[in-house]
Structure formats: structure tokens, C-alpha cells
Design a protein around this motif. Structure first.
Motif, PDB file in Angstrom:
ATOM      1  N   ILE A 777      -2.705 -19.998  -0.005  1.00 21.84           N
ATOM      2  CA  ILE A 777      -3.898 -19.261  -0.441  1.00 21.84           C
ATOM      3  C   ILE A 777      -4.515 -18.620   0.793  1.00 21.84           C
ATOM      4  O   ILE A 777      -4.827 -19.301   1.768  1.00 21.84           O
ATOM      5  N   LEU A 778      -4.680 -17.312   0.731  1.00 24.40           N
ATOM      6  CA  LEU A 778      -5.231 -16.539   1.841  1.00 24.40           C
ATOM      7  C   LEU A 778      -6.573 -15.978   1.375  1.00 24.40           C
ATOM      8  O   LEU A 778      -6.626 -15.029   0.598  1.00 24.40           O
ATOM      9  N   SER A 779      -7.642 -16.575   1.841  1.00 19.64           N
ATOM     10  CA  SER A 779      -8.962 -16.252   1.290  1.00 19.64           C
ATOM     11  C   SER A 779      -9.678 -15.163   2.087  1.00 19.64           C
ATOM     12  O   SER A 779     -10.900 -15.188   2.202  1.00 19.64           O
ATOM     13  N   CYS A 780      -8.925 -14.224   2.638  1.00 15.57           N
ATOM     14  CA  CYS A 780      -9.535 -13.195   3.473  1.00 15.57           C
ATOM     15  C   CYS A 780      -9.096 -11.808   3.017  1.00 15.57           C
ATOM     16  O   CYS A 780      -8.157 -11.650   2.233  1.00 15.57           O
ATOM     17  N   CYS A 781      -9.795 -10.809   3.517  1.00 20.83           N
ATOM     18  CA  CYS A 781      -9.560  -9.430   3.087  1.00 20.83           C
ATOM     19  C   CYS A 781      -8.189  -8.930   3.523  1.00 20.83           C
ATOM     20  O   CYS A 781      -7.650  -9.334   4.551  1.00 20.83           O
ATOM     21  N   ASP A 782      -7.653  -8.011   2.730  1.00 27.44           N
ATOM     22  CA  ASP A 782      -6.490  -7.202   3.093  1.00 27.44           C
ATOM     23  C   ASP A 782      -5.191  -7.980   3.268  1.00 27.44           C
ATOM     24  O   ASP A 782      -4.214  -7.443   3.786  1.00 27.44           O
ATOM     25  N   THR A 783      -5.127  -9.234   2.825  1.00 27.37           N
ATOM     26  CA  THR A 783      -3.887  -9.998   2.977  1.00 27.37           C
ATOM     27  C   THR A 783      -2.846  -9.605   1.940  1.00 27.37           C
ATOM     28  O   THR A 783      -1.675  -9.929   2.091  1.00 27.37           O
ATOM     29  N   ALA A 784      -3.262  -8.914   0.866  1.00 30.00           N
ATOM     30  CA  ALA A 784      -2.307  -8.465  -0.161  1.00 30.00           C
ATOM     31  C   ALA A 784      -2.046  -6.971  -0.043  1.00 30.00           C
ATOM     32  O   ALA A 784      -1.657  -6.334  -1.019  1.00 30.00           O
ATOM     33  N   ARG A 785      -2.256  -6.411   1.129  1.00 33.33           N
ATOM     34  CA  ARG A 785      -1.917  -5.001   1.335  1.00 33.33           C
ATOM     35  C   ARG A 785      -0.510  -4.899   1.923  1.00 33.33           C
ATOM     36  O   ARG A 785      -0.072  -5.766   2.680  1.00 33.33           O
ATOM     37  N   PHE A 786       0.183  -3.823   1.549  1.00 31.17           N
ATOM     38  CA  PHE A 786       1.557  -3.639   1.984  1.00 31.17           C
ATOM     39  C   PHE A 786       1.767  -2.196   2.410  1.00 31.17           C
ATOM     40  O   PHE A 786       1.032  -1.302   2.008  1.00 31.17           O
ATOM     41  N   ALA A 787       2.826  -2.002   3.181  1.00 31.74           N
ATOM     42  CA  ALA A 787       3.310  -0.644   3.466  1.00 31.74           C
ATOM     43  C   ALA A 787       4.524  -0.396   2.587  1.00 31.74           C
ATOM     44  O   ALA A 787       5.420  -1.243   2.499  1.00 31.74           O
ATOM     45  N   THR A 788       4.549   0.744   1.920  1.00 31.59           N
ATOM     46  CA  THR A 788       5.677   1.109   1.079  1.00 31.59           C
ATOM     47  C   THR A 788       6.701   1.845   1.923  1.00 31.59           C
ATOM     48  O   THR A 788       6.390   2.869   2.530  1.00 31.59           O
ATOM     49  N   VAL A 789       7.925   1.336   1.973  1.00 34.07           N
ATOM     50  CA  VAL A 789       8.974   1.949   2.787  1.00 34.07           C
ATOM     51  C   VAL A 789      10.267   1.985   1.978  1.00 34.07           C
ATOM     52  O   VAL A 789      10.378   1.376   0.911  1.00 34.07           O
ATOM     53  N   GLY A 790      11.257   2.688   2.523  1.00 38.26           N
ATOM     54  CA  GLY A 790      12.558   2.712   1.884  1.00 38.26           C
ATOM     55  C   GLY A 790      12.495   3.294   0.488  1.00 38.26           C
ATOM     56  O   GLY A 790      11.686   4.167   0.174  1.00 38.26           O
ATOM     57  N   ALA A 791      13.359   2.809  -0.396  1.00 43.06           N
ATOM     58  CA  ALA A 791      13.416   3.309  -1.763  1.00 43.06           C
ATOM     59  C   ALA A 791      12.256   2.774  -2.587  1.00 43.06           C
ATOM     60  O   ALA A 791      11.555   3.515  -3.264  1.00 43.06           O
ATOM     61  N   ASP A 792      12.029   1.470  -2.543  1.00 36.88           N
ATOM     62  CA  ASP A 792      10.921   0.866  -3.289  1.00 36.88           C
ATOM     63  C   ASP A 792      10.644  -0.513  -2.714  1.00 36.88           C
ATOM     64  O   ASP A 792      10.615  -1.518  -3.426  1.00 36.88           O
ATOM     65  N   GLU A 793      10.445  -0.553  -1.395  1.00 33.30           N
ATOM     66  CA  GLU A 793      10.272  -1.820  -0.691  1.00 33.30           C
ATOM     67  C   GLU A 793       8.860  -1.939  -0.135  1.00 33.30           C
ATOM     68  O   GLU A 793       8.172  -0.939   0.066  1.00 33.30           O
ATOM     69  N   LEU A 794       8.461  -3.185   0.120  1.00 32.52           N
ATOM     70  CA  LEU A 794       7.123  -3.454   0.641  1.00 32.52           C
ATOM     71  C   LEU A 794       7.228  -4.287   1.908  1.00 32.52           C
ATOM     72  O   LEU A 794       8.020  -5.235   1.978  1.00 32.52           O
ATOM     73  N   LEU A 795       6.426  -3.950   2.901  1.00 30.39           N
ATOM     74  CA  LEU A 795       6.321  -4.744   4.118  1.00 30.39           C
ATOM     75  C   LEU A 795       4.887  -5.227   4.249  1.00 30.39           C
ATOM     76  O   LEU A 795       3.951  -4.441   4.184  1.00 30.39           O
ATOM     77  N   GLY A 796       4.734  -6.520   4.435  1.00 32.37           N
ATOM     78  CA  GLY A 796       3.402  -7.082   4.576  1.00 32.37           C
ATOM     79  C   GLY A 796       3.476  -8.595   4.649  1.00 32.37           C
ATOM     80  O   GLY A 796       4.554  -9.193   4.666  1.00 32.37           O
ATOM     81  N   LEU A 797       2.306  -9.222   4.675  1.00 29.71           N
ATOM     82  CA  LEU A 797       2.245 -10.668   4.839  1.00 29.71           C
ATOM     83  C   LEU A 797       2.867 -11.402   3.656  1.00 29.71           C
ATOM     84  O   LEU A 797       3.674 -12.322   3.822  1.00 29.71           O
ATOM     85  N   VAL A 798       2.521 -11.021   2.435  1.00 32.64           N
ATOM     86  CA  VAL A 798       3.027 -11.721   1.256  1.00 32.64           C
ATOM     87  C   VAL A 798       4.542 -11.593   1.164  1.00 32.64           C
ATOM     88  O   VAL A 798       5.249 -12.563   0.880  1.00 32.64           O
ATOM     89  N   THR A 799       5.062 -10.388   1.398  1.00 34.65           N
ATOM     90  CA  THR A 799       6.508 -10.199   1.282  1.00 34.65           C
ATOM     91  C   THR A 799       7.269 -10.906   2.392  1.00 34.65           C
ATOM     92  O   THR A 799       8.473 -11.151   2.255  1.00 34.65           O
TER      93      THR A 799
END
Length: 868
Positions: A777-799
Motif C-alpha cells: 500500500i502506497l499512501s502517497c501522491c503519484d505512485t500510480a502514475r506511469f509512462a506509456t512506451v512501446g506498443a502498449d506498455e507502462l513504466l512506473g512503480l506499480v509495474t
């Protein structure tokens, strides 16, 4: 420098071993009124230095003086040697005819060993000009003579050149054999510049054989060697651009090429290198979906290559130019003819890029409805699907898929797309870094789109689901390669943490931090470079997605909603109750715009006094539901819902949508990821870890309260909440709760971070875990934000967490009010204590909050990811 003839002659090999030292000594020779022979050597050394590292006008001036002094000295071999150097310089300056004339005179004037050296340099010039057969012929004549003379340095140079020509012609095995022989010879010399060039060439060979991580590692090593010598690296930049593009890093390749062009212009350097850099920039811009920049760079490259009489290079530049014009929307019979002419020219030149040109000609012909022309060109391009490096084979399979579509064969389209994506799968799993795996999928975007279009036309919802899954979130199918024993990487990360912490402290005190920021960026580049060098070890998930298995796991109560985007429209695939149904919703572009409006509304609601904005945000949520779910919203049933959105909709606060507001909702990057998460078993022992970072407005108040609830939990706060300690405790934990400031980096998503006592805990840190917490559980801002790259991929903390053993994550996609987060988190843990899964506990926690705008917006901003 006043030493004898032998010492002056030593300056020529020195200019490639220690260029700057040779330049200084040559200038010293000229200050002491040398005899003609010595003056010729000194001017030649200065000319070589200026040719390779400085101003071409000065280079030509010195080399002509060297030629004149050689004539005065009456030495035919000395004159032949200078003519060869002058010829190379003239070719590099774009004066092709004059350069070849000088080289021809040098071949005629020279004898024996000297003549072999001149032949090597003419072979090099042929290679620069793209005349590969002529280059091989001259090298063939030079190598035996150089070997017989025991000339180790020039033999090694000739073998390196021959290997490079073989690479240009696609003969990788021959090239590798010559590189290996040359490397053995270089090992017994002190020619440091040539050794750096050999490393660079090995990097190119590794790339041609499909090993991108090794190519990046070798090119970085070559750059370090050049840096020690203080020499520019324009050729290296050209080669690195090619590798970066293959890795999906087109924007970086474009930036590197443009920077190198500007630097070359500033010193009046080689126009041949400028043309090659412009071509690299054009290719990168084309791959980065910037057809205007691609057209401008390619057009200038075409003109330069034509003026330099470099037919090989001109043909490649014309291919990029035609592709950029097509990407910009231009369609005409002339464009088809131009593409076909370039394709035929590339065949004549023996260029491996010929299939790409035939594919382009066929694609344009299809756009114009000229099916017979298209079939002729695509059939030629399709031959490359059986042999060659991965990207060349994918070109062939793309051509085959287009042929099948033109013939109306859905089965043929899907088979070609499957085979092409299998090739890319194998290539992708050679990459150890999650970033490269994600970005490499862009190479398969067209094949995936063709397959989805064919599946949609066939009318089968199950088939469309299979193809939606085939190229979605594939980077999460296996964890990234982890290098715990890489001391240099660990050292860089420790230094990065310290610098970042000092910079943050200085900002809070209002002090300027430019020097710290520069050092931080340098360390980021070093960390990223080390991770990109890693070769893949783990295989992806070999089991193909099985719709029946998914429906079995869903049962009768759970619905999975996968959103596929075909031709810009959202197709809703509703899975559950042993069937898959398809509904059409709105346009993806409109949904993205509405999602941004919702995010802006949530940011405003995070502050007290914004109650009046609540109806506006709720209205936007209703519009978003119409665009994303359409008629499917009425068929969701009463049970839990799993949402599988495309990467470009990752910031949607799904709990805000009216039909999802009161139900159990979780989000997954793919249905396959949801199945893996559902089948992940919790670790034995189920340790709880509570982490409180510094600087929180509430002081991380929920952590103190949760410590009382979990009496046996490990609590890390204040000076104990350091990155090494936190990582140690998180590894293999059953439940982790982290209250810390979060930052998302759009420019470098894997440097997104949680702030700990000793600095940032970045995504790269999490990737070093053997097993991430089962629930986090990440109780802080912006932890579920991702960068969209490639064909349909996500880079970020959750992924980063999901492939490492995490089955469920709660994270936040928008700025939230810290005080309002505390009761939400306490209520969430109360649900977990009752044995509820994360999505259900989050739903109940939202409903337990006060019914005001601040608390409702806080609840909407948090999302449950995964399956438990």
C-alpha cells in the motif's frame, strides 16, 4: 622536437595512439625549419589530426603542404603516402572525384608495402562512399602484402575495415571472424585510438547479430576510451543512434544525432560525417513519429550525399525521405514509383535495407488501391521473413500480413502477425532491462494493430480478446534481470541517493543547486547505462493466453472488462459467465481528453473549499463512462469488476465512474497479469512492514496507528527508514505500507521515487528485490502514475512490483490531501484485518469516509491493482 628522422617518422603511428601528443610534437618540428622529408611528415600529422578531429579546411591546407614537401624530398613512397591521406580528406570533405584521383595517383606512385597502405586507404574511401565491392577488392590486395611485411598495425586496420564492409553487406559471420583476428593483433600494439575503434566496431557487430545490450555496453566502453584520448566521437554517435533506435529509444537517438551535427558544424568538420548524422537523425525522427523533422533532415542528407557522389548512402536517405512523406499523409503514384526505384537501387547495391523499401512501396500502393502493384512489391519484401536479424524478419512478416489482408484472408493476416510477433518476442527477451523490453514492443505495433483489425472484422469477441492480450503488457511477463553483484551499479546508486538528498535539502533551504543537479543527471545516466547493458536471462511466460482459463477463474460472479483500441475506437470486451461479449464505446482521443479534465478536477478537490467543483468532476466521470464503457456499463452484474485498460488510459480514476463507484474494482495491465497475480501465493510467515518517510504534512500519522494494529510489524521511521534497510525488510514481506512523498519522473519513469531518510528509493531499487511484498500500500501522491512506451506498455512503480511477486497494490494517481488520506488508510487496513482482498477493503474504506468533496476525491484517487 629536433630528433632524427626515425623520431619524426614515429609521429605517424603516434597520431592514432595519442593524437593530441602527436599534434604538439608535429607543431614543434615545424618551428625548427625541418628538412623536406620531416616537414612533409609533420604537416601530414597535423592534417590527419585536423581531418579527424578538427577543421577540414585546415586539414586540406596541411596535407597539400605535406604533398609538396614530399615531392621536394624526392621520395615516391612518401608522396604516395601523403596522397592517400589527402585523398581520404578530400572524400570526407565531399570532393569525391578529387579524392579518388589523389588515391589513384598514390596507388600508382607507391611500391610494395607503401602501396598496400595506400590501397587500404582507398578501400576505406570506397566504404565511406558506399562502394563495398570495390572496397573489398582493394583490401583483398592489401592484406597479404601488409602481413608479409609484418605490419601488425596496418594489417589490423585492414581486417577491421574488411569486417565493417562485411557488416554493411549483411555478412555478420565473416565480419565477426575478421574482428576477432584484428583484436588479437591490436592486443600487442599501443595504438589506443585504433583499439577504441575496434571496440566500437565490435559493438556494431554485436548489434548486427541481434545483441542490443552487448552493443550498448561496447559502444559505451569505446566512448570511455575515446574520452581518455580527448577525441570526438562522431562515428560512434552514428552507430549508437542505430542501436538506440532498435531499442525503441528514438527520441534519444534524435537528440544525440542533432547534438553531434551542431558540434561538427562548430569545428568545420567532415561533411561526410555530417551527412551520415543527418540520416541518423532523419531515421530517428521517423521512428519517433515526427515526419516533419524526418523530412527536413532526410532532404538535406539526400542533397549532401548526392553532391558527395555516395550512391549507397543517397539511396538510404531517399528511403527515409519517402517514408517520412508517406507518414505525413502524402499518397501518389509518383511516391510508389520513387519507393520502388529506391528498392531496386538498394538491391543493385547489395543493401540489406532493400526489403524495407519494397514494403514501403507496397504499403503506399495499397493506400492508393493499386493491389497488383502492391502485391508485386510486398511479395519481394516478404522474402526477408525467413532469414536475417529480428527486425529484418519482422519487415518480411509485416509484408506478408499486408498481402494477406489485400487478398481478404483473415487467417493469413493472423498467421503472419503471430509469426512476426514471435520473432520480436525472442528478441525482446534478450534484453535484461525492463525499459528496453517495454520500448522494444513498438517494433510490433503495426503487426498487433493489423491482427486486431482482422479479428474485429471477423466478428469474434474471443479472437479479438486473444489478440488484444497478445501484445499488451508483455514487458511484465518476466522480471527484469537483476545484477546484485554489480559493484559499479550499486556505487552509482548510493552516490545518486546522497546527491539527490543534498539537492532536496538545498532546495528546501532556498539555495541554488545547479552543480548538484548536474551531478545527479550524470549519475542517472550512469545508472541507466549500466542497466541497459544487462542481457536477458529469464524467459517470458511461454504459456499462450487461454480465454477458457480466464473465464474459469472469473467464475459467475467476477467480470473482467478489457478495453481494446482498434482504429481509434474503444472496443469493450466483457468477460464473465463463461462468455466474452463485445461492445463499442467512444473514441480513444476523446476519452484521453476527458481523463485529463478529471485529473485536473481531482487536483482542485484536494484542497479545502473546492466543494463547488464536485458536480463538475462527477459530470466528467459520467462522460468518461460513456466513452470508455458505453453500453457495456449496463451488463456488469453485481460482483467485482477487473478493468484492463490500454496504456494511454492509465490515469483514469475508475472509482469515479458511476457504474463502478459502489462496487469492488481492481485494475490490471492485462488479463494475463491478473491471472498471474491471482495465482501468486503469499510468502510463508506473512511479515508486515510499515515505513514512514520524512517531511509528510501529517507526519505519516497512519503509520503510528497501524503499528498498534500490527503488533509484530517492522516499523521503519526517522533514521531507520533508509533505502538499504527498507529494501531488506520489503523483500519477501506479506504486507507493506509505505507513507512517503512520491515523485513521478516523466523524463525518466524508472527514476520515479519514494523519499526515504537517506534519499530517493527509485524504481531501479525495487527491481533488485528477489521478491517484492505480496501486498503493498502506497499512501502517497503519484505512485500510480506511469509512462506509456512501446506498443502498449507502462513504466512506473506499480509495474516494477507486479513481475516480482506482488499480487496486489493500492496506489494513487493524483495529488491528494495528506490529512484526508489518514482515515482512508486506517479504514483500508481495518478491512484487511477482516480478511478482505485489497479491492474490497478499498471499496469499503471509501464508503466509510465523510461525504464531502475532499474525502470523496481522496477515495477516487486511489486504485487497487492486481488480484488480491
Amino acid at each position: 622536437m629536433t630528433a632524427g628522422s626515425e623520431a619524426v617518422q614515429d609521429l605517424l603511428p603516434l597520431v592514432f595512439a595519442a593524437p593530441n601528443e602527436a599534434l604538439t610534437k608535429a607543431e614543434s618540428v615545424l618551428r625548427h625549419r625541418p628538412e623536406p622529408l620531416h616537414a612533409s611528415v609533420a604537416h601530414q600529422v597535423i592534417g590527419i589530426w585536423q581531418r579527424d578531429f578538427g577543421d577540414m579546411r585546415l586539414a586540406l591546407r596541411h596535407l597539400r603542404r605535406a604533398r609538396d614537401w614530399a615531392a621536394r624530398a624526392g621520395s615516391a613512397d612518401r608522396e604516395a603516402d601523403v596522397l592517400a591521406t589527402l585523398g581520404v580528406a578530400l572524400v570526407h570533405s565531399g570532393r569525391t572525384r578529387q579524392g579518388l584521383d589523389a588515391l589513384g595517383r598514390g596507388v600508382r606512385r607507391g611500391t610494395g608495402h607503401t602501396r598496400a597502405r595506400v590501397l587500404f586507404r582507398r578501400a576505406y574511401s570506397w566504404w565511406v562512399l558506399g562502394h563495398h565491392r570495390e572496397a573489398l577488392e582493394d583490401v583483398r590486395r592489401a592484406v597479404p602484402v601488409l602481413r608479409q611485411a609484418g605490419d601488425v598495425i596496418w594489417t589490423a586496420r585492414a581486417l577491421t575495415l574488411r569486417a565493417t564492409v562485411h557488416l554493411a553487406l549483411g555478412a555478420v559471420e565473416r565480419a565477426e571472424a575478421d574482428f576477432a583476428s584484428a583484436e588479437d593483433l591490436w592486443a600487442v600494439t599501443d595504438q589506443e585510438h585504433d583499439k577504441a575503434d575496434a571496440v566500437e566496431s565490435r559493438g556494431l557487430a554485436a548489434f548486427r547479430s541481434g545483441d542490443v545490450p552487448a552493443a550498448l555496453r561496447l559502444l559505451d566502453e569505446a566512448e570511455e576510451r575515446y574520452a581518455k584520448l580527448g577525441t570526438p566521437t562522431f562515428m560512434l554517435s552514428i552507430r549508437r543512434c542505430e542501436v538506440l533506435m532498435a531499442a525503441g529509444l528514438a527520441a534519444e537517438a534524435l537528440a544525440e544525432a542533432d547534438t553531434a551535427v551542431a558540434e561538427l558544424d562548430s569545428i568545420g568538420g567532415q561533411s561526410t560525417r555530417k551527412a551520415e548524422l543527418l540520416l541518423a537523425a532523419a531515421r530517428a525522427a521517423r521512428q519517433a513519429d515526427d515526419p516533419a523533422t524526418a523530412t527536413a533532415r532526410a532532404g538535406l542528407a539526400v542533397r549532401l550525399f548526392a553532391g558527395q557522389r555516395r550512391a549507397w548512402w543517397e539511396a538510404h536517405a531517399r528511403l527515409v525521405l519517402i517514408g517520412a512523406r508517406h507518414a505525413a499523409g502524402k499518397r501518389s503514384g509518383r511516391l510508389v514509383r520513387d519507393a520502388a526505384a529506391v528498392a531496386e537501387r538498394l538491391v543493385e547495391l547489395g543493401a540489406p535495407a532493400a526489403p524495407e523499401a519494397f514494403l514501403l512501396a507496397g504499403r503506399i500502393a495499397l493506400d492508393l488501391g493499386r493491389t497488383a502493384d502492391a502485391e508485386r512489391h510486398l511479395a519481394v519484401a516478404a522474402r526477408s521473413r525467413r532469414n536475417g536479424p529480428p527486425l529484418a524478419r519482422m519487415t518480411g512478416w509485416a509484408a506478408q500480413a499486408l498481402r494477406a489482408r489485400a487478398a481478404g484472408s483473415t487467417r493469413g493476416v493472423l498467421e503472419a502477425c503471430r509469426r512476426g510477433l514471435d520473432v520480436l518476442d525472442d528478441h525482446r527477451m534478450t534484453l535484461g532491462a525492463s525499459e528496453l523490453r517495454a520500448r522494444a514492443t513498438a517494433q510490433g505495433a503495426e503487426l498487433a494493430a493489423l491482427a486486431q483489425q482482422a479479428a474485429l472484422r471477423s466478428g469474434g469477441a474471443r479472437r479479438l480478446l486473444v489478440w488484444s492480450e497478445r501484445w499488451r503488457a508483455t514487458a511484465l511477463s518476466a522480471p527484469p534481470t537483476r545484477p546484485p553483484a554489480d559493484p559499479e551499479l550499486l556505487s552509482h546508486m548510493t552516490a545518486y541517493r546522497e546527491i539527490a538528498a543534498r539537492a532536496e535539502e538545498a532546495r528546501m533551504e532556498g539555495r541554488p543547486v545547479p552543480a548538484l543537479e548536474r551531478e545527479q543527471r550524470r549519475l542517472e545516466r550512469a545508472i541507466r547505462s549500466r542497466t541497459l547493458h544487462m542481457r536477458g536471462e529469464a524467459r517470458g511466460d511461454d504459456t499462450r493466453f487461454d480465454v477458457g482459463r480466464l473465464l474459469e477463474r472469473l467464475g459467475d460472479g467476477v467480470r473482467l472488462v478489457e478495453l481494446a483500441v482498434v482504429d481509434g475506437r474503444v472496443q469493450v470486451l466483457l468477460c464473465g459467465q463463461s462468455r466474452v461479449r463485445r461492445f463499442e464505446a467512444g473514441s480513444l482521443a476523446a476519452a484521453e481528453t476527458e481523463a485529463e479534465h478529471v485529473q485536473a478536477g481531482l487536483r482542485r478537490l484536494a484542497h479545502p473549499g473546492a466543494q463547488a467543483r464536485l458536480p463538475v468532476v462527477e459530470a466528467a466521470g459520467r462522460r468518461l463512462e460513456e466513452l470508455l464503457l458505453g453500453p457495456a456499463a449496463a451488463h456488469l452484474g453485481d460482483g467485482p469488476v477487473v478493468i484492463v485498460p490500454p496504456g494511454r488510459l492509465h490515469r483514469v480514476p475508475w472509482a469515479l465512474l458511476p457504474s463502478l463507484r459502489e462496487r469492488v474494482v481492481s485494475v490490471s495491465p492485462s488479463a494475463s497479469s491478473w491471472l498471474r497475480a491471482r495465482e501468486t501465493r503469499p510468502p510463508r510467515g506473512g511479515r508486515q512492514v510499515l515505513v514512514r518517510g520524512p517531511g509528510l504534512a501529517t507526519g505519516g500519522a497512519e503509520v503510528t496507528r497501524l503499528a498498534d494494529r500490527y503488533s509484530g510489524a517492522t516499523v521503519l521511521e526517522h533514521g531507520d527508514a533508509t533505502v538499504p534497510r527498507v529494501l531488506t525488510e520489503l523483500d519477501g514481506a506479506g504486507l507493506a505500507h509505505i507513507a512517503a512523498h512520491g515523485t513521478f519522473r516523466t523524463d525518466g519513469p524508472l527514476f520515479s521515487a519514494l523519499r526515504m531518510a537517506d534519499g530517493p528509493l527509485i524504481v531501479h531499487d525495487f527491481e533488485r528485490l528477489d521478491r517484492s511484498p505480496y501486498r503493498i500500500i502506497l499512501s502517497c501522491c503519484d505512485t500510480a502514475r506511469f509512462a506509456t512506451v512501446g506498443a502498449d506498455e507502462l513504466l512506473g512503480l506499480v509495474t516494477a512490483l507486479l513481475p516480482l511477486g506482488t499480487a496486489g497494490v493500492v496506489a494513487c494517481s493524483a495529488p491528494v490531501n495528506d490529512a484526508a488520506v489518514v482515515p482512508l488508510m486506517l479504514a483500508l487496513h481495518e478491512g484487511l484485518a477482516k480478511g478482505l482482498p485489497l479491492p474490497e477493503a478499498l471499496r469499503d474504506a471509501r464508503s466509510a469516509m465523510p461525504d464531502d468533496a475532499l474525502h470523496r476525491a481522496t477515495g477516487w484517487a486511489f486504485t487497487a491493482f492486481g488480484a488480491t
